[in-house]
Design a protein around this motif. Structure first.
Motif, PDB file in Angstrom:
ATOM      1  N   UNK A 123      38.006  51.122  74.703  1.00 42.45           N
ATOM      2  CA  UNK A 123      38.505  49.752  74.797  1.00 42.45           C
ATOM      3  C   UNK A 123      38.778  49.179  73.402  1.00 42.45           C
ATOM      4  N   UNK A 124      37.944  49.542  72.417  1.00 45.75           N
ATOM      5  CA  UNK A 124      38.176  49.094  71.048  1.00 45.75           C
ATOM      6  C   UNK A 124      39.463  49.651  70.474  1.00 45.75           C
ATOM      7  N   UNK A 125      39.779  50.914  70.797  1.00 46.46           N
ATOM      8  CA  UNK A 125      41.041  51.497  70.337  1.00 46.46           C
ATOM      9  C   UNK A 125      42.222  50.847  71.036  1.00 46.46           C
ATOM     10  N   UNK A 126      42.073  50.535  72.317  1.00 47.60           N
ATOM     11  CA  UNK A 126      43.149  49.836  73.017  1.00 47.60           C
ATOM     12  C   UNK A 126      43.385  48.461  72.411  1.00 47.60           C
ATOM     13  N   UNK A 161      42.423  55.174  65.999  1.00 47.98           N
ATOM     14  CA  UNK A 161      42.349  55.020  67.450  1.00 47.98           C
ATOM     15  C   UNK A 161      41.638  56.241  68.033  1.00 47.98           C
ATOM     16  N   UNK A 162      40.472  56.038  68.624  1.00 49.64           N
ATOM     17  CA  UNK A 162      39.721  57.131  69.234  1.00 49.64           C
ATOM     18  C   UNK A 162      39.662  56.918  70.743  1.00 49.64           C
ATOM     19  N   UNK A 183      43.230  60.132  68.113  1.00 46.78           N
ATOM     20  CA  UNK A 183      42.904  61.318  68.892  1.00 46.78           C
ATOM     21  C   UNK A 183      42.121  61.006  70.136  1.00 46.78           C
ATOM     22  N   UNK A 184      41.725  62.076  70.808  1.00 48.33           N
ATOM     23  CA  UNK A 184      40.978  61.982  72.054  1.00 48.33           C
ATOM     24  C   UNK A 184      39.974  63.124  72.085  1.00 48.33           C
TER      25      UNK A 184
END
Length: 545
Positions: free
Chosen positions: A220-223, A243-244, A349-350
């Motif tokens: 949610x923080x990356x979004x 963005x993680x 990344x993811x």
């Protein structure tokens, strides 16, 4: 015409977002490194633009906790833009974690708070800062539980960074929408931007460089950072982004977040009208129905926090962001594709097994096995007439269990496909460094029951960057090496805009023109490129209607 939803639809929305960012929130307790007898700690004082603050200094670090960056969002200021902090006289004690924003316990974070005076942040620096130091601002995940003080940033500070971790309004307090209410559905984003403005004004007092700020977050923080990339209010407030496991360009086929959960064209973006509808439904039991929106809002603002928190699902139903407003004028995926965003370097990344977290929470953690019959039903719900094509591509014989098979399907279709789309859009305009966290033996640091194989689970990379005792006491030597390497690469990116540096594994930019755009696989036994598209069958998913 405003849509009308029955109870089943509302529960489906809540169920979807209730699992939106599990695992990215926090460990069990905030960081507390107050001075203790014989601990080698003393106090240090810094002057901010609203007054002096006293923090903790050790041989290696300085830590300031609970510094207010905005006024209390209480009473008439509940569901209003963040307002300035009133200056104080004397020295404010910031040696202890500040209050958490209102929240209720979840299966993965047993924390609670009813305190609205919670818009605070924490600053961790090296004991001796080489001025001006790069600044990294961390926006925690989940959106309904957690706080900045849960993230111990001392390892990142050891790499020469000034690290700021932020509280922001959660759940209904951050995402509430109402007719005529300015800022509807965006109060969490507004809080985060207020914190970034605080950093711009005060970074220098802590040895940081206000002209070199990296904003980083998971889930949610990356979004939220995807939103800030496209938000006019965030323009110029940061210079790089990390963005993680973000969901910014991810859709949600029906049933992928659980039985009965409807599909959505976007995972975290909702039109303002839809957010207002959800808000009206979720608050309908609070006794504030009145003649006109203004009276209803006054009634809701006068309610005790406790009464609001007692409404089932009310915190989880707002793990999304409203667009079509002053804070977020455009749908972020559309803005990214059109190039209408801040052109700053991005590290993104993811994890390899993103969806195992959610399948494990829904089934194994509650003692409900995911069977072969569940697999068939889930495929039919999500993919309809294409279900058999998906089953042929992901036959149960290739997986240790139906639950792992379903996790792989959704990881590839929803998470990897969305990550790839976002990388493609970003790489057209800015330097992008892509990664996949691939440690399938990453220690589970959340208090989840059962014996599910979570693999390289959603937000499993967070303890490799922040101190997390529950995970790190189980690290192998190879995992400690991976953690040290990742921390150094994130710090290098914050410093220079590239994760490369002396004695670090080489990392090439992601370029759409390459046959296999470069993605760095991060695992204890291997840091090297991976063919992300092939690993997650993206050609198959792109061909599927």
């Amino acid at each position: 015409m405003r849509s009308r939803r029955g109870p089943g639809r509302k529960t489906g929305v809540a169920a979807a977002v209730a699992l939106l960012c599990a695992g990215a929130a926090a460990p069990a307790a905030p960081v507390d490194v107050r001075p203790g007898p014989g601990a080698g700690q003393d106090h240090v004082t810094v002057r901010t633009d609203t007054g002096r603050v006293r923090g903790v200094r050790t041989a290696r670090h300085r830590l300031f906790q609970g510094i207010p960056y905005a006024g209390p969002p209480k009473g008439a200021y509940r569901w209003a833009a963040p307002r300035p902090v009133a200056p104080w006289r004397g020295v404010r004690d910031t040696t202890r974690p500040g209050p958490l924003c209102p929240q209720v316990p979840s299966p993965y974070a047993q924390v609670a708070s009813e305190e609205e005076d919670c818009l605070v942040l924490n600053v961790t620096t090296p004991a001796r800062v080489r001025r001006p130091a790069p600044v990294l601002v961390w926006i925690h995940g989940d959106g309904s539980v957690g706080g900045g003080s849960f993230f111990d940033a001392r390892r990142l500070a050891d790499r020469g960074l000034v690290v700021v971790t932020v509280n922001y309004r959660l759940g209904v307090f951050g995402g509430f929408a109402h007719p005529g209410l300015k800022g509807s559905g965006t109060f969490a984003l507004q809080d985060q931007q207020a914190a970034l403005r605080w950093v711009r004004r005060n970074a220098g007092a802590f040895g940081g460089d206000a002209g070199n700020v990296t904003v980083a977050g998971s889930s949610y923080g990356a979004s939220a950072i995807t939103a800030h990339l496209t938000s006019p209010g965030a323009r110029g407030l940061f210079h790089r982004a990390v963005l993680s496991s973000g969901e910014g360009m991810m859709d949600m086929p029906a049933g992928t977040m659980g039985p009965g959960v409807p599909g959505y064209p976007w995972f975290v973006w909702r039109q303002g009208r839809e957010m207002a509808d959800i808000s009206a439904e979720m608050t309908s039991s609070l006794g504030c129905a009145a003649d006109g929106p203004a009276r209803t809002l006054r009634c809701l603002r006068a309610l005790p926090v406790k009464k609001i928190l007692e409404v089932p699902f009310i915190m989880n139903a707002f793990q999304a962001f409203a667009y079509g407003n002053e804070t977020l004028p455009d749908l972020p995926p559309r803005a990214l594709r059109a190039g209408r965003f801040q052109h700053v370097p991005v590290l993104s990344g993811a994890t390899r097994d993103e969806h195992r977290t959610f399948v494990g929470l829904q089934y194994d953690a509650v003692g409900k096995p995911f069977t072969q019959a569940h697999y068939g039903q889930s495929l039919a719900t999500a993919f309809g007439e294409n279900a058999e094509r998906v089953r042929a591509r992901y036959p149960l014989s290739q997986f240790p269990s139906p639950a792992i098979a379903w996790s792989a399907v959704v990881t590839d279709r929803m998470w990897a496909r969305g990550t790839h789309a976002q990388h493609t859009a970003l790489a057209r305009r800015v330097p992008l460094y892509a990664y996949e966290f691939a440690d399938r033996n990453a220690p589970m640091y959340l208090p989840l029951p059962g014996r599910f194989d979570f693999g390289a689970y959603h937000a499993g990379d967070t303890p490799y960057l922040f101190e997390e005792a529950a995970a790190q006491q189980r690290f192998t030597a190879a995992q400690r090496w991976l953690s040290a390497t990742m921390t150094s690469q994130w710090a290098a990116f914050a410093r220079t805009g590239t994760p490369n540096g002396p004695r670090l594994p080489a990392w090439r930019p992601y370029r759409n023109a390459d046959a296999r755009p470069y993605t760095q696989s991060l695992a204890p036994d291997r840091i090297a490129p991976v063919d992300y598209a092939a690993e997650h069958a993206l050609e198959f998913w792109h061909r599927l209607p």
